[in-house]
Design an enzyme around this catalytic site. Sequence first.
Site, PDB file in Angstrom:
ATOM      1  N   GLY A   1       0.811  -1.199  -0.042  1.00 28.44           N
ATOM      2  CA  GLY A   1      -0.065  -0.019  -0.021  1.00 28.44           C
ATOM      3  C   GLY A   1       0.762   1.301   0.177  1.00 28.44           C
ATOM      4  CB  ALA A   2       4.255   1.851  -1.276  1.00 26.89           C
TER       5      ALA A   2
ATOM      6  CB  SER B   1      -2.401   6.477  -1.271  1.00 26.91           C
ATOM      7  OG  SER B   1      -2.851   5.371  -0.446  1.00 26.91           O
TER       8      SER B   1
ATOM      9  N   GLY C   1       1.846   4.554   3.764  1.00 28.04           N
ATOM     10  CA  GLY C   1       2.707   3.963   3.031  1.00 28.04           C
ATOM     11  C   GLY C   1       3.525   4.723   1.971  1.00 28.04           C
TER      12      GLY C   1
ATOM     13  CE1 TYR D   1      -9.217  -0.905   9.376  1.00 30.33           C
ATOM     14  CE2 TYR D   1      -9.602   0.002  11.436  1.00 30.33           C
ATOM     15  CZ  TYR D   1      -8.639  -0.014  10.430  1.00 30.33           C
ATOM     16  OH  TYR D   1      -7.488   0.554  10.107  1.00 30.33           O
TER      17      TYR D   1
END
Length: 323
Positions: A48-49, A51, A54, A204
């Site tokens: 998840g880099a 945004s 990340g 979650y």
Amino acid sequence: MYTAVLVAAVVGGGVLFLVRRLFPVQKAVKLLRYPADAMRGKTVIVTGANSGIGKALAGELLKLQARVIMACRDQRSAEEAAQEIKREAGPEQGEVVIKHLDLASLGSVRRFCEEIQKEEPRIDVLINNAGIYQCPYMKTEDGFEMQFGVNHLGHFLLTHLLLDLMKSSAPSRIVVVSSKLYKYGHINFDDLNSENNYDKAFCYSQSKLANLLFTLELARQLEGTGVTVNALTPGIVRTRLGRHVQIPFLAKPLFNLASMIFFKSPLEGAQTPLYLACSPEVEGVSGKCFANCKEEELMVKATDEEAAKKLWDISSRMVGLTN
């Protein structure tokens, strides 16, 4: 017109009050400083880099001259993020590699790991950062409830398939991004896919508790290997993670203003995972959880060794590692 203004004021004021109560003003986060070449020669995977935390984390690691593998589902977004962090990293920077990874697909996870094993001689740090937050009910490619599937099971399989490479790269580190919202969940072993009842907030929280129990059991299994694993709770950060949360239209301007005042920036949110990835202070430390670069005391349900072992065994079967 008067009525609309009055409604906006009431709704907005209520949102502002709620935000103020839930998220008191946080102290200014001190940005970490390391030697410019602190991560030279090290390879770091960040899921998840493209945004949020990340992306900010990848940028900081690039400045420290790491080889950063951006593991992302959205290739176009990853390429745009990579160009941006490279522009900001300065002349002395590491290397960026973009790899496709969809944590909602176990097949994608396996293909990603096969590529890494073929192309990378070592992995020094794995940062399990990607996540999805309070989405409508949907399932992953393999039929798992989306939040549990992406936040826990996808990273569970990813970590397992890279363990041999990380052991051969030791000393190496695994960093797991959880959330303080774990406090509001429990592991519903009778219905992990929430097929009988779906509460997006609970699911979650359940997935973030699963992150902590995974860290606990993995640390036990990795004792003596030279590979450490620690979790963290980043706090409330201004990211796109909450894109599925519905905020009343009239309240959005006030909510956005409140988030600027009370929430951390992505760079501030990235400080604790950066600390766990780089700092000599946590060399050899494993099985812990950190917040604001300090060890955090967890609730009993997040340190339940029996539940951690049970979740590990069930997760192994769900992702196809055991029968």
